[in-house]
Design an enzyme around this catalytic site. Structure first.
Site, PDB file in Angstrom:
ATOM      1  N   HIS A 118       8.152  -8.272  -5.035  1.00 45.38           N
ATOM      2  CA  HIS A 118       9.037  -7.222  -5.537  1.00 45.38           C
ATOM      3  C   HIS A 118      10.438  -7.298  -4.949  1.00 45.38           C
ATOM      4  CE1 HIS A 118       8.653  -4.994  -1.703  1.00 45.38           C
ATOM      5  NE2 HIS A 118       7.404  -5.446  -1.708  1.00 45.38           N
ATOM      6  N   ASP A 119      11.419  -6.998  -5.789  1.00 46.78           N
ATOM      7  CA  ASP A 119      12.825  -6.845  -5.392  1.00 46.78           C
ATOM      8  C   ASP A 119      13.484  -8.135  -4.935  1.00 46.78           C
ATOM      9  OD1 ASP A 119      13.051  -3.818  -5.634  1.00 46.78           O
ATOM     10  OD2 ASP A 119      11.395  -3.982  -4.220  1.00 46.78           O
ATOM     11  N   GLY A 136       8.782  -9.706  -0.224  1.00 44.78           N
ATOM     12  CA  GLY A 136       9.682  -8.797  -0.910  1.00 44.78           C
ATOM     13  C   GLY A 136      11.115  -8.884  -0.423  1.00 44.78           C
TER      14      GLY A 136
END
Length: 265
Positions: A118-119, A136
């Site tokens: 994520h991200d 992440g």
């Protein structure tokens, strides 16, 4: 172009000439651009935004929810640019409240079994070789390459045109234009081969090498080295990018190895 035994939710938006092979599943909040091919047994979940002329090979999972216990179901996305190839069994998770999106640029190659958490923000023309694992919030600049079986710590940054050797554990930031090799990961010289392939002149490459000799070879601390570079080197895009990257680094940059001889181009 849609084969039998494929499930595509009526809420998904696919360009007319997208090809989807059998046994793939496409969830409702998905947008796929012209000319993209989706192989068999691919799962594309809510929040995926896939560009034109991409190739997604069998077994890939795009835009699954983050593997982050703080995630509370917020609306986030995975954004993939044009002409990017996602090979077999790659997994790419969508963003959290931190950035609300995970981004992969255009003309990238993400090889088999890699994971992008994520991200993460991946630039254009990047390569992640087989089984590369990004935690992440990782940021990669354009043209950066990570060789196979490498793992990158969360919040790490990898500069443009950097090359990271196979089997690396990346826990510090890797500045632009360099090679990072060995264990623990250390500065391994300037990525001159990659820069030549991308049209950098010998003058530009030598200037980058001279800058990194100041940073790694002259016994200065980081602040002293950057001040010296600003005073003694002419302003250029490369010089300014190196200075900006290092000054903004929160994890610190990879160090020079203490053993194994000198590092020269």
């Amino acid at each position: 172009m849609i084969q039998p035994h494929t499930y595509i939710h009526s809420g998904a938006k696919l360009a007319p000439n997208v090809k989807v092979d059998p046994f793939s599943v496409i969830h409702p909040d998905v947008v796929i651009g012209e000319g993209t091919w989706i192989g068999s047994n691919v799962t594309i979940m809510d929040g995926a935004r896939i560009g034109k002329n991409c190739r997604i090979f069998p077994g890939a999972i795009i835009s699954a929810i983050p593997q982050d216990l703080k995630f509370e179901g917020e609306s986030t996305t995975v954004e993939i640019g044009d002409n990017t190839t996602i090979r077999e069994f790659v997994s790419i998770n969508r963003g959290t409240v931190d950035r609300h999106k995970t981004v992969i640029g255009s003309n990238c190659l993400i090889m088999a079994y890699s994971h992008i958490a994520h991200d993460c923000i991946i630039g254009n023309h990047c390569i992640l070789s087989n089984n590369t694992q990004l935690a992440g919030h990782v940021v990669m600049g354009d043209w950066a390459i990570i060789a196979g079986m490498s793992a990158v710590h969360q919040f790490s940054k990898i500069g443009a045109h950097a090359y990271i050797g196979g089997g690396s554990l990346v826990s510090k930031d890797v500045p632009p234009y360099i090679k990072a090799i060995r264990q623990p990961l250390t500065y391994g010289g300037v990525n001159s081969v990659g820069l030549k392939r991308r049209g950098y002149t010998l003058v530009q490459i030598n200037e980058i090498l001279d800058i990194y000799r100041v940073i790694y070879n002259q016994g200065l601390n980081t602040t002293q080295a950057l001040e010296y570079i600003e005073q003694e080197f002419r302003a250029s895009d490369e010089r300014d990018e190196i200075i900006s990257f290092i000054r903004e680094s929160e994890r610190g940059i990879v160090k020079r190895g203490t053993k194994g001889g000198t590092i020269e181009e």
